[in-house]
Design a protein around this motif. Structure first.
Motif, PDB file in Angstrom:
ATOM      1  N   LEU A  94       0.810  -1.217   0.000  1.00 29.85           N
ATOM      2  CA  LEU A  94       0.000   0.000   0.000  1.00 29.85           C
ATOM      3  C   LEU A  94       0.842   1.265   0.000  1.00 29.85           C
ATOM      4  CD1 LEU A  94      -2.802  -0.977   2.552  1.00 29.85           C
ATOM      5  CD2 LEU A  94      -2.971  -0.885   0.049  1.00 29.85           C
ATOM      6  N   GLY A  95       2.164   1.114   0.140  1.00 27.40           N
ATOM      7  CA  GLY A  95       3.044   2.277   0.148  1.00 27.40           C
ATOM      8  C   GLY A  95       3.077   3.016   1.463  1.00 27.40           C
ATOM      9  N   LEU A  96       2.605   2.375   2.535  1.00 26.39           N
ATOM     10  CA  LEU A  96       2.589   3.033   3.846  1.00 26.39           C
ATOM     11  C   LEU A  96       3.973   3.020   4.495  1.00 26.39           C
ATOM     12  CD1 LEU A  96      -0.736   1.499   5.200  1.00 26.39           C
ATOM     13  CD2 LEU A  96      -0.387   3.777   4.213  1.00 26.39           C
ATOM     14  N   VAL A  97       4.730   1.961   4.236  1.00 28.53           N
ATOM     15  CA  VAL A  97       6.089   1.846   4.756  1.00 28.53           C
ATOM     16  C   VAL A  97       6.994   1.314   3.649  1.00 28.53           C
ATOM     17  CG1 VAL A  97       5.272   1.397   7.111  1.00 28.53           C
ATOM     18  CG2 VAL A  97       5.807  -0.534   5.599  1.00 28.53           C
ATOM     19  N   LYS A  98       8.290   1.388   3.906  1.00 26.62           N
ATOM     20  CA  LYS A  98       9.254   0.836   2.955  1.00 26.62           C
ATOM     21  C   LYS A  98      10.224  -0.068   3.705  1.00 26.62           C
ATOM     22  CE  LYS A  98      12.792   1.968  -0.467  1.00 26.62           C
ATOM     23  NZ  LYS A  98      13.576   3.038  -1.138  1.00 26.62           N
ATOM     24  N   MET A  99      10.526  -1.234   3.092  1.00 26.67           N
ATOM     25  CA  MET A  99      11.550  -2.131   3.629  1.00 26.67           C
ATOM     26  C   MET A  99      12.897  -1.751   3.026  1.00 26.67           C
ATOM     27  SD  MET A  99       9.899  -5.970   3.870  1.00 26.67           S
ATOM     28  CE  MET A  99       9.403  -6.076   2.158  1.00 26.67           C
ATOM     29  N   ILE A 100      13.904  -1.656   3.892  1.00 28.91           N
ATOM     30  CA  ILE A 100      15.227  -1.219   3.442  1.00 28.91           C
ATOM     31  C   ILE A 100      16.274  -2.247   3.863  1.00 28.91           C
ATOM     32  CG2 ILE A 100      17.000   0.560   3.732  1.00 28.91           C
ATOM     33  CD1 ILE A 100      14.818   2.597   4.061  1.00 28.91           C
ATOM     34  N   ASP A 101      17.178  -2.555   2.935  1.00 24.39           N
ATOM     35  CA  ASP A 101      18.304  -3.434   3.254  1.00 24.39           C
ATOM     36  C   ASP A 101      19.397  -2.644   3.958  1.00 24.39           C
ATOM     37  OD1 ASP A 101      17.384  -5.886   2.139  1.00 24.39           O
ATOM     38  OD2 ASP A 101      17.830  -5.105   0.139  1.00 24.39           O
ATOM     39  N   ILE A 102      20.035  -3.282   4.931  1.00 22.24           N
ATOM     40  CA  ILE A 102      21.181  -2.692   5.618  1.00 22.24           C
ATOM     41  C   ILE A 102      22.445  -3.296   5.018  1.00 22.24           C
ATOM     42  CG2 ILE A 102      22.360  -2.437   7.834  1.00 22.24           C
ATOM     43  CD1 ILE A 102      19.648  -2.464   9.166  1.00 22.24           C
ATOM     44  N   ALA A 103      23.372  -2.443   4.610  1.00 22.66           N
ATOM     45  CA  ALA A 103      24.520  -2.881   3.809  1.00 22.66           C
ATOM     46  C   ALA A 103      25.440  -3.832   4.550  1.00 22.66           C
ATOM     47  CB  ALA A 103      25.294  -1.662   3.321  1.00 22.66           C
ATOM     48  N   ASP A 104      25.688  -3.562   5.822  1.00 24.89           N
ATOM     49  CA  ASP A 104      26.745  -4.280   6.527  1.00 24.89           C
ATOM     50  C   ASP A 104      26.220  -5.116   7.694  1.00 24.89           C
ATOM     51  OD1 ASP A 104      25.983  -1.901   7.672  1.00 24.89           O
ATOM     52  OD2 ASP A 104      27.955  -1.433   8.501  1.00 24.89           O
ATOM     53  N   ALA A 105      24.962  -5.551   7.615  1.00 27.93           N
ATOM     54  CA  ALA A 105      24.420  -6.420   8.668  1.00 27.93           C
ATOM     55  C   ALA A 105      23.249  -7.213   8.103  1.00 27.93           C
ATOM     56  CB  ALA A 105      23.964  -5.606   9.877  1.00 27.93           C
ATOM     57  N   SER A 106      23.182  -8.475   8.500  1.00 25.48           N
ATOM     58  CA  SER A 106      22.091  -9.350   8.090  1.00 25.48           C
ATOM     59  C   SER A 106      21.349  -9.831   9.329  1.00 25.48           C
ATOM     60  CB  SER A 106      22.646 -10.558   7.310  1.00 25.48           C
ATOM     61  OG  SER A 106      21.615 -11.461   6.987  1.00 25.48           O
ATOM     62  N   PHE A 107      20.035  -9.740   9.294  1.00 25.62           N
ATOM     63  CA  PHE A 107      19.213 -10.094  10.449  1.00 25.62           C
ATOM     64  C   PHE A 107      18.352 -11.311  10.116  1.00 25.62           C
ATOM     65  CE2 PHE A 107      20.410  -5.713  10.897  1.00 25.62           C
ATOM     66  CZ  PHE A 107      20.616  -5.529  12.257  1.00 25.62           C
ATOM     67  N   LYS A 108      19.001 -12.419   9.801  1.00 27.42           N
ATOM     68  CA  LYS A 108      18.288 -13.649   9.453  1.00 27.42           C
ATOM     69  C   LYS A 108      18.138 -14.532  10.691  1.00 27.42           C
ATOM     70  CE  LYS A 108      19.622 -13.761   4.590  1.00 27.42           C
ATOM     71  NZ  LYS A 108      20.254 -14.536   3.498  1.00 27.42           N
ATOM     72  N   ARG A 109      17.114 -15.361  10.683  1.00 27.55           N
ATOM     73  CA  ARG A 109      16.868 -16.264  11.806  1.00 27.55           C
ATOM     74  C   ARG A 109      16.087 -17.476  11.330  1.00 27.55           C
ATOM     75  NH1 ARG A 109      11.995 -13.222  15.219  1.00 27.55           N
ATOM     76  NH2 ARG A 109      10.629 -12.813  13.443  1.00 27.55           N
ATOM     77  N   ASN A 110      15.994 -18.461  12.191  1.00 30.05           N
ATOM     78  CA  ASN A 110      15.139 -19.623  11.965  1.00 30.05           C
ATOM     79  C   ASN A 110      13.911 -19.534  12.849  1.00 30.05           C
ATOM     80  OD1 ASN A 110      16.563 -21.263  10.022  1.00 30.05           O
ATOM     81  ND2 ASN A 110      18.061 -21.713  11.612  1.00 30.05           N
ATOM     82  N   PHE A 111      12.813 -20.124  12.394  1.00 28.55           N
ATOM     83  CA  PHE A 111      11.691 -20.437  13.255  1.00 28.55           C
ATOM     84  C   PHE A 111      11.824 -21.914  13.621  1.00 28.55           C
ATOM     85  CE2 PHE A 111       8.968 -17.050  10.976  1.00 28.55           C
ATOM     86  CZ  PHE A 111       9.429 -16.080  11.847  1.00 28.55           C
ATOM     87  N   TYR A 112      11.466 -22.259  14.862  1.00 27.11           N
ATOM     88  CA  TYR A 112      11.708 -23.606  15.373  1.00 27.11           C
ATOM     89  C   TYR A 112      10.412 -24.298  15.767  1.00 27.11           C
ATOM     90  CZ  TYR A 112      16.541 -22.000  15.796  1.00 27.11           C
ATOM     91  OH  TYR A 112      17.798 -21.520  15.533  1.00 27.11           O
ATOM     92  N   ALA A 113      10.373 -25.610  15.511  1.00 23.69           N
ATOM     93  CA  ALA A 113       9.336 -26.465  16.088  1.00 23.69           C
ATOM     94  C   ALA A 113       9.889 -27.037  17.382  1.00 23.69           C
ATOM     95  CB  ALA A 113       8.968 -27.595  15.131  1.00 23.69           C
ATOM     96  N   ILE A 114       9.051 -27.074  18.417  1.00 25.45           N
ATOM     97  CA  ILE A 114       9.470 -27.619  19.704  1.00 25.45           C
ATOM     98  C   ILE A 114       8.428 -28.617  20.168  1.00 25.45           C
ATOM     99  CG2 ILE A 114       8.416 -25.696  20.997  1.00 25.45           C
ATOM    100  CD1 ILE A 114      10.819 -26.006  22.980  1.00 25.45           C
ATOM    101  N   GLN A 115       8.888 -29.745  20.719  1.00 20.81           N
ATOM    102  CA  GLN A 115       7.990 -30.795  21.179  1.00 20.81           C
ATOM    103  C   GLN A 115       8.636 -31.538  22.338  1.00 20.81           C
ATOM    104  OE1 GLN A 115       8.665 -33.315  17.406  1.00 20.81           O
ATOM    105  NE2 GLN A 115       8.321 -34.835  19.014  1.00 20.81           N
ATOM    106  N   LEU A 116       7.852 -32.327  23.021  1.00 23.74           N
ATOM    107  CA  LEU A 116       8.386 -33.166  24.084  1.00 23.74           C
ATOM    108  C   LEU A 116       9.359 -34.184  23.505  1.00 23.74           C
ATOM    109  CD1 LEU A 116       5.347 -33.967  26.399  1.00 23.74           C
ATOM    110  CD2 LEU A 116       7.402 -32.699  27.023  1.00 23.74           C
ATOM    111  N   ARG A 117      10.487 -34.345  24.161  1.00 24.57           N
ATOM    112  CA  ARG A 117      11.493 -35.300  23.703  1.00 24.57           C
ATOM    113  C   ARG A 117      10.948 -36.728  23.714  1.00 24.57           C
ATOM    114  NH1 ARG A 117      16.798 -34.262  23.412  1.00 24.57           N
ATOM    115  NH2 ARG A 117      16.512 -32.399  24.702  1.00 24.57           N
TER     116      ARG A 117
END
Length: 298
Positions: free
Chosen positions: A255-278
């Motif tokens: 909708l053009g309300l915000v803009k996503m911007i890349d940061i040149a010298d940092a990456s903010f990646k992550r995983n999502f995890y499934a968790i269950q009883l062992r």
């Protein structure tokens, strides 16, 4: 050796009593006892010690338990693989998900999964990580999906999806007019609107800053809010910039309300995890759903 008897043995060992196993298996307690006795006769040795209020595994039972688990897991994997051809998988799937996953990631995935497996009913609870762990431990959820890894002696984690945080700025912001990527040092000169301390999203951002030798306390935080929706609204109003998962701002970006911007010298990646009883075996519906989530990464 009877597969059904192995299933009963595993459930008794997991639940700690014949009565709890009977309830979980929808059997009578005498029927559970009879099947365990038949399995013990097959192996010619005692598998369970019944002298205490809580059932304890004998030495033979402790040796059998991991084999029983492997056999049951292989059976469920086989059923799930074959169900992909028949689309006749049945069951009720109960899972918990943290805020970002439950409100922004899963909704777009549940539709295609539901069309592929129309006979699986899904009950999703959106809650914080501590609540998810509590309900898994109480056998109220099959498993949970969380944004950051946690350590728990009775549970096991598995990465199932990938995610990335991006800098989010309001339209008309000075950084929105600049060609990205932008250097991190410049980004940190602007005021931020952030999720509350302890949120998975904020933890990812702070962990990356710490890795780069930057004190997260040095961020000029003008507002802390308890939901992603509130953060987005504050950014839209020009109160500050923020870091959010790309999956949470697709609508606002379009909708053009915000803009996503890349940061040149940092990456903010992550995983999502499934968790269950062992110690728990996931139902086939849960195994199939987790396999489906992993396939979305490819």
């Amino acid at each position: 050796m009877n597969f059904h008897q192995l299933h009963i043995f595993y459930t008794v060992a997991e639940r700690g009593s014949f009565s709890a196993a009977a309830q979980a298996l929808h059997m009578s307690q005498p029927a559970v006892t009879m099947q365990i006795q038949a399995l013990e006769e097959h192996f010619g040795t005692k598998l369970l010690n019944r002298s205490t209020k809580r059932i304890e595994l004998s030495e033979a039972g402790r040796i059998l338990l991991p084999y029983a688990r492997k056999i049951l897991e292989l059976s469920r994997e086989t059923d799930a693989a074959m169900a992909a051809f028949s689309n006749m998988l049945l069951g009720r799937l109960q899972l918990g998900a943290s805020l970002t996953i439950g409100e922004y990631v899963l909704p777009r995935l549940l539709g295609p999964f539901g069309r592929a497996y129309p006979d699986i009913s899904i009950m999703l609870k959106v809650m914080n990580t501590s609540q998810i762990l509590e309900e898994i431990a109480g056998h109220q959820l099959n498993f949970g999906l969380i944004e950051a890894p946690v350590e728990h002696p009775d549970m096991v984690l598995e990465p199932v999806m990938e995610d990335e945080l991006k800098l989010i700025v309001p339209s008309g912001h000075p950084l929105a007019e600049r060609p990205d990527p932008i250097e991190l040092s410049e980004v940190l000169t602007y005021p931020f609107v952030l999720r509350e301390k302890g949120s998975g999203t904020r933890k990812v951002m702070e962990d990356v800053l710490i890795e780069r030798g930057i004190d997260p306390g040095a961020i000029r935080t003008v507002m802390e809010l308890g939901s992603t929706g509130a953060v987005k609204s504050a950014v839209e109003e020009g109160l500050g910039i923020t870091m959010l998962s790309t999956s949470t701002v697709k609508h606002e970006t379009a909708l053009g309300l915000v803009k996503m911007i890349d940061i040149a010298d940092a990456s903010f990646k992550r995983n999502f995890y499934a968790i269950q009883l062992r110690s728990a075996l996931l139902p086939m519906s849960a195994t199939t759903f987790l396999t489906y989530l992993k396939e979305q990464r490819q």
